[in-house]
Design an enzyme around this catalytic site. Structure first.
Site, PDB file in Angstrom:
ATOM      1  N   GLU A 134       0.823  -1.212   0.000  1.00  9.66           N
ATOM      2  CA  GLU A 134       0.000   0.000   0.000  1.00  9.66           C
ATOM      3  C   GLU A 134       0.860   1.266   0.000  1.00  9.66           C
ATOM      4  O   GLU A 134       0.412   2.320  -0.438  1.00  9.66           O
ATOM      5  CB  GLU A 134      -0.890  -0.018   1.244  1.00  9.66           C
ATOM      6  N   HIS A 159       7.760 -26.825  -0.233  1.00 12.34           N
ATOM      7  CA  HIS A 159       7.185 -27.999  -0.887  1.00 12.34           C
ATOM      8  C   HIS A 159       6.032 -27.622  -1.800  1.00 12.34           C
ATOM      9  O   HIS A 159       5.341 -28.480  -2.332  1.00 12.34           O
ATOM     10  CB  HIS A 159       6.755 -29.014   0.174  1.00 12.34           C
ATOM     11  N   LYS A 165     -13.069   1.868  -1.957  1.00  9.50           N
ATOM     12  CA  LYS A 165     -14.098   2.293  -1.005  1.00  9.50           C
ATOM     13  C   LYS A 165     -15.154   3.137  -1.723  1.00  9.50           C
ATOM     14  O   LYS A 165     -16.348   3.021  -1.463  1.00  9.50           O
ATOM     15  CB  LYS A 165     -13.468   3.079   0.146  1.00  9.50           C
TER      16      LYS A 165
HETATM   17  O1  PA5 Z   1      -3.783   1.596   5.620  1.00  5.21           O
HETATM   18  C1  PA5 Z   1      -4.890   2.039   5.341  1.00  5.21           C
HETATM   19  O2  PA5 Z   1      -5.110   3.249   5.300  1.00  5.21           O
HETATM   20  C2  PA5 Z   1      -6.059   1.114   5.053  1.00  5.21           C
HETATM   21  O3  PA5 Z   1      -5.677  -0.207   4.963  1.00  5.21           O
HETATM   22  C3  PA5 Z   1      -7.073   1.253   6.184  1.00  5.21           C
HETATM   23  O4  PA5 Z   1      -6.440   0.907   7.390  1.00  5.21           O
HETATM   24  C4  PA5 Z   1      -8.293   0.364   5.957  1.00  5.21           C
HETATM   25  O5  PA5 Z   1      -8.856   0.633   4.711  1.00  5.21           O
HETATM   26  C5  PA5 Z   1      -9.320   0.596   7.060  1.00  5.21           C
HETATM   27  O6  PA5 Z   1      -9.713   1.939   7.101  1.00  5.21           O
HETATM   28  P1  PA5 Z   1     -10.469   2.526   8.350  1.00  5.21           P
HETATM   29  O7  PA5 Z   1      -9.609   2.391   9.545  1.00  5.21           O
HETATM   30  O8  PA5 Z   1     -10.723   3.969   7.988  1.00  5.21           O
HETATM   31  O9  PA5 Z   1     -11.758   1.756   8.497  1.00  5.21           O
END
Ligand code: PA5
Length: 409
Positions: free
Chosen positions: A276, A297, A401
């Site tokens: 990410e 394996h 989202k």
């Molecule tokens: O790293 C990130 O920003 C995302 O993976 C969020 O943690 C994830 O989408 C969850 O978002 P939120 O905490 O707003 O529900």
């Protein structure tokens, strides 16, 4: 103390190519010149009053309940899940309550069976969402809130639900204020995947019975080492540069190899952190993981002989355990065999043109975990900045989202 072995990483000789850039990036991170970098100084600047409240609430949950239902997805659950697995024994000696993670997907069967499992137990709920509006945790929260009401009555919501969210905004924060839930804060300047050392990770980890003071101490040690501008003392800087040198030479997959089943979620956390943070604008190293020796394996063939576009980072615990050792024969313990298998694998992969880096800690405990979390966070930040991408936003996740919201309309 983390030891990094670059012996088999030939690129170490070309380090100078990115040294100046890496030092500038570290200085910028330390100076807060880049948005969403509150995690850099978090181990020395975290809110001590909130930290004490986290421990108080965790003690209450441990003394009153059997289960903590932790609701969250992505950065709002992977760190705690990784930590609890890393620190727990496989079957026994649970130190705190059982922590169950939900809201990290939309499987109806998983949700239903978890509701059924929890119903007969004494439980609390920790709903974790920075934005407060993410679909998966919102669905699970709806169901578990209804279960709290059904089992304990409406008045119990205040006691049994703890919300970890933005300090001021979002649907979850509004609801928490309206209903009187206790709240903890996801700091404004720390993104989900960098939030494990905030209340996001700390409350579930403390409820599971682990020492969050030691975890923070480990992170603080790591901060002092891995923010130094002296490349001879900063292996996170070297690792970040070497990753980029590999990438420039066509190695665009990094395989994180772990050696025991309770490290698998640590690798999942790493995959989110690097995927990410770094994979944007059609660039980035694809983070993959293997759990040794099981995956030799199933994936060994690919590693040895598939397309030569990967490098391998082993994450190792030197003293895997010191009690109840299992002897294989007069000469070897089982762990010795694990070591031998590792050596054989590294040698084979290295000869097969898959370069290897080793990252080792002495023991599997809270301190080394805090060190590892910080080591990889800072390495990832430096590495992505060298690559020329902003490590601290996540446009791809936001796109998902947004699409979900549109479809739900
Ligand atoms: O790293 C990130 O920003 C995302 O993976 C969020 O943690 C994830 O989408 C969850 O978002 P939120 O905490 O707003 O529900």
């Amino acid at each position: 103390m983390i030891k990094v072995n670059f012996e088999k990483a030939e690129e170490i000789k070309n380090l100078s190519k990115h040294i100046d850039g890496a030092k500038t990036h570290i200085s910028d991170l330390l100076a807060g010149k880049i948005d969403m970098t509150g995690w850099v100084d978090h181990p020395i600047k975290y809110d001590k009053e909130e930290f004490s409240r986290i421990k108080e609430v965790a003690n209450e949950i441990k003394s009153e309940a059997e289960v903590l239902v932790s609701i969250g997805i992505g950065g709002s659950y992977l760190g705690a899940k990784a930590a609890i697995e890393y620190l727990s024994d496989y079957y026994s000696n649970r130190k705190g309550v059982e922590v169950i993670f939900v809201g990290n997907g939309l499987s109806e069967k998983y949700l239903k069976e978890t509701l059924d499992y929890v119903e007969g137990k004494n439980f609390y709920v920790n709903v974790i969402s920075k934005s407060g509006g993410t679909l998966e945790p919102a669905v699970a929260f709806d169901k578990f809130k209804a279960l709290v009401e059904k089992k304990y009555g409406h008045d119990a919501l205040k006691k049994r639900i703890i919300a970890t969210t933005d300090k001021a905004k979002g649907i979850l924060k509004e609801e928490a204020d309206r209903e009187g839930y206790r709240t903890f804060v996801v700091p404004d300047d720390i993104g989900g995947r960098y939030s494990v050392l905030s209340a996001v990770g700390l409350l579930p980890i403390a409820c599971a019975g682990f020492d969050i003071d030691k975890l923070m101490n480990g992170a603080e040690n790591a901060r002092s080492i891995y923010t130094t501008l002296d490349e001879n003392k900063n292996d996170a800087m070297k690792y970040a540069i070497i990753r980029n040198l590999y990438y420039e030479n066509g190695k665009d997959i990094e395989v994180f190899a772990t050696l025991s089943p309770n490290m698998q979620y640590f690798a999942e956390w790493l995959k989110q952190l690097f995927g990410e943070s770094e994979c944007k604008g059609n660039k980035g190293i694809f983070p993959a993981s293997l759990n040794m020796t099981a995956d030799l394996h199933s994936m060994g063939q690919l590693m040895q002989d598939g397309k030569r576009n990967m490098f391998e980072t082993f994450i190792m615990i030197e003293n895997d355990f010191d009690e109840t050792r299992v002897k294989y024969n007069d000469k070897f313990f089982v762990n010795d065999l694990n070591d031998i298998a590792l050596r054989a694998t590294e040698k084979a992969h290295h000869t097969g043109n898959v370069p290897v880096i080793e990252i080792k800690v002495a023991e599997q405990n809270e301190t080394t975990l805090g060190e590892l979390f910080y080591f990889f966070e800072i390495s990832c930040g430096i590495s992505a900045l060298i690559l020329g991408v902003n490590p601290f936003n996540q446009p791809g996740v936001e796109e998902y989202k947004k699409n979900i919201k549109e479809l739900l309309k």
